[in-house]
Scaffold this motif. Structure first.
Motif, short mmCIF file in Angstrom:
data_model
loop_
_atom_site.label_atom_id
_atom_site.label_comp_id
_atom_site.label_asym_id
_atom_site.label_seq_id
_atom_site.Cartn_x
_atom_site.Cartn_y
_atom_site.Cartn_z
N ALA A 134 66.66 49.54 50.65
CA ALA A 134 65.57 48.87 49.94
C ALA A 134 65.00 47.69 50.72
O ALA A 134 63.79 47.48 50.73
CB ALA A 134 66.04 48.42 48.55
N LYS A 135 65.85 46.91 51.36
CA LYS A 135 65.36 45.74 52.09
C LYS A 135 64.47 46.16 53.26
O LYS A 135 63.40 45.59 53.46
CB LYS A 135 66.52 44.87 52.56
CG LYS A 135 67.24 44.17 51.43
CD LYS A 135 68.33 43.27 51.95
CE LYS A 135 69.01 42.58 50.79
NZ LYS A 135 69.92 41.52 51.22
N GLU A 136 64.91 47.15 54.01
CA GLU A 136 64.11 47.65 55.13
C GLU A 136 62.81 48.28 54.61
O GLU A 136 61.74 48.11 55.21
CB GLU A 136 64.91 48.67 55.93
CG GLU A 136 64.17 49.22 57.13
CD GLU A 136 63.81 48.16 58.17
OE1 GLU A 136 62.85 48.39 58.93
OE2 GLU A 136 64.46 47.10 58.23
N PHE A 137 62.89 48.99 53.50
CA PHE A 137 61.70 49.58 52.88
C PHE A 137 60.67 48.50 52.55
O PHE A 137 59.49 48.62 52.88
CB PHE A 137 62.10 50.35 51.62
CG PHE A 137 60.95 50.68 50.72
CD1 PHE A 137 59.99 51.62 51.08
CD2 PHE A 137 60.81 50.05 49.49
CE1 PHE A 137 58.92 51.92 50.26
CE2 PHE A 137 59.75 50.35 48.65
CZ PHE A 137 58.80 51.29 49.03
N VAL A 138 61.09 47.41 51.91
CA VAL A 138 60.17 46.34 51.53
C VAL A 138 59.59 45.68 52.79
O VAL A 138 58.40 45.37 52.83
CB VAL A 138 60.85 45.31 50.60
CG1 VAL A 138 60.00 44.07 50.42
CG2 VAL A 138 61.16 45.95 49.25
N ARG A 139 60.41 45.50 53.82
CA ARG A 139 59.89 44.92 55.08
C ARG A 139 58.79 45.81 55.67
O ARG A 139 57.72 45.32 56.04
CB ARG A 139 61.02 44.75 56.09
CG ARG A 139 61.79 43.46 55.94
CD ARG A 139 62.68 43.17 57.15
NE ARG A 139 63.83 44.04 57.24
CZ ARG A 139 64.96 43.89 56.56
NH1 ARG A 139 65.08 42.89 55.72
NH2 ARG A 139 65.95 44.72 56.72
N LYS A 140 59.04 47.11 55.73
CA LYS A 140 58.04 48.03 56.28
C LYS A 140 56.78 48.06 55.41
O LYS A 140 55.66 48.00 55.92
CB LYS A 140 58.61 49.44 56.40
CG LYS A 140 59.61 49.60 57.51
CD LYS A 140 60.15 51.02 57.54
CE LYS A 140 61.16 51.21 58.65
NZ LYS A 140 61.75 52.57 58.62
N LEU A 141 56.97 48.15 54.10
CA LEU A 141 55.83 48.21 53.20
C LEU A 141 55.00 46.93 53.26
O LEU A 141 53.77 46.98 53.20
CB LEU A 141 56.29 48.48 51.76
CG LEU A 141 55.18 48.68 50.73
CD1 LEU A 141 54.35 49.91 51.06
CD2 LEU A 141 55.79 48.79 49.33
N SER A 142 55.66 45.79 53.43
CA SER A 142 54.96 44.50 53.52
C SER A 142 54.05 44.42 54.74
O SER A 142 53.09 43.67 54.76
CB SER A 142 55.96 43.35 53.55
OG SER A 142 56.65 43.27 52.33
N GLN A 143 54.37 45.19 55.76
CA GLN A 143 53.52 45.23 56.94
C GLN A 143 52.30 46.14 56.72
O GLN A 143 51.30 46.03 57.41
CB GLN A 143 54.31 45.72 58.15
CG GLN A 143 55.40 44.75 58.55
CD GLN A 143 56.35 45.33 59.57
OE1 GLN A 143 56.26 46.49 59.97
NE2 GLN A 143 57.29 44.51 60.01
N MET A 144 52.41 47.04 55.74
CA MET A 144 51.35 48.02 55.48
C MET A 144 50.43 47.62 54.34
O MET A 144 49.25 47.95 54.36
CB MET A 144 51.99 49.36 55.13
CG MET A 144 52.88 49.93 56.21
SD MET A 144 53.87 51.32 55.61
CE MET A 144 52.63 52.57 55.41
#
Length: 185
Positions: A75-85
């Motif tokens: 989940a943490k990595e997912f939020v990091r990636k999504l925050s860039q998009m």
């Protein structure tokens, strides 16, 4: 002229970023020593079912439950990636007496999400974003988002007629496709 803009995404918390039903099932099994053990697959729809599985709802008013909910793997990595998009918001339903705990957990676990992007309340149809990502079918059906997307869970497997994904990678790929075609008038 087409210009690309940054999309906005509202994320649910329970069973999307933090374990909720699986965690409550583990706690119920520890407390009541079910034989056979209770499983998340006993939840084929959301809400009280009139079965032994209903015991999990007692945990959903306990502040300690919300303090100790495990972060879902990835989940943490997912939020990091999504925050860039996209611009990321949180839309979470929680008892009022536990809102402070939930806000603190979000800020600690997901620092990419600005404090003023955290919305608490069960009327997720009032949040206007381009994308809503939630595991609750009723939130997806009532959503005003351009792209309401369901995260598949045992309690929504029968849902049809809506965008749905099985994991974070599928969701991120769908966001990429949406972003490529997204434009403002």
């Amino acid at each position: 002229m087409n210009r690309k803009f940054k999309l906005s995404t509202a994320l649910d918390i329970d069973d999307l970023l933090l374990e909720c039903v699986p965690y409550a099932v583990r706690l119920a099994n520890e407390k009541y020593q079910f034989d056979p053990p209770l499983t998340i697959h006993e939840f084929d729809r959301w809400g009280k079912l009139g079965t032994r599985a209903d015991v999990i709802f007692e945990f959903f008013n306990d502040p300690e439950f919300f303090r100790t909910q495990p972060v879902i793997r990835g989940a943490k990595e997912f939020v990091r990636k999504l925050s860039q998009m996209t611009e990321v918001f949180i839309s979470t339903a929680i008892p009022p007496e536990c809102m402070g705990i939930r806000a603190q957990r979000i800020m600690e676990e997901f620092p990419e999400i600005p404090r003023d992007h955290i919305f608490m309340g069960s009327s997720k149809d009032k949040i206007h974003t381009d994308i809503l990502f939630d595991d609750a079918m009723h939130n997806i059906l009532k959503s005003e988002a351009r792209y309401p997307i369901l995260m598949r869970r045992p309690w929504n497997q029968e849902a049809t007629g809506m965008l749905a994904v099985n994991n974070y990678d599928e969701f991120l790929k769908l966001v990429e496709v949406i972003a490529e075609s997204y434009s403002a008038r």
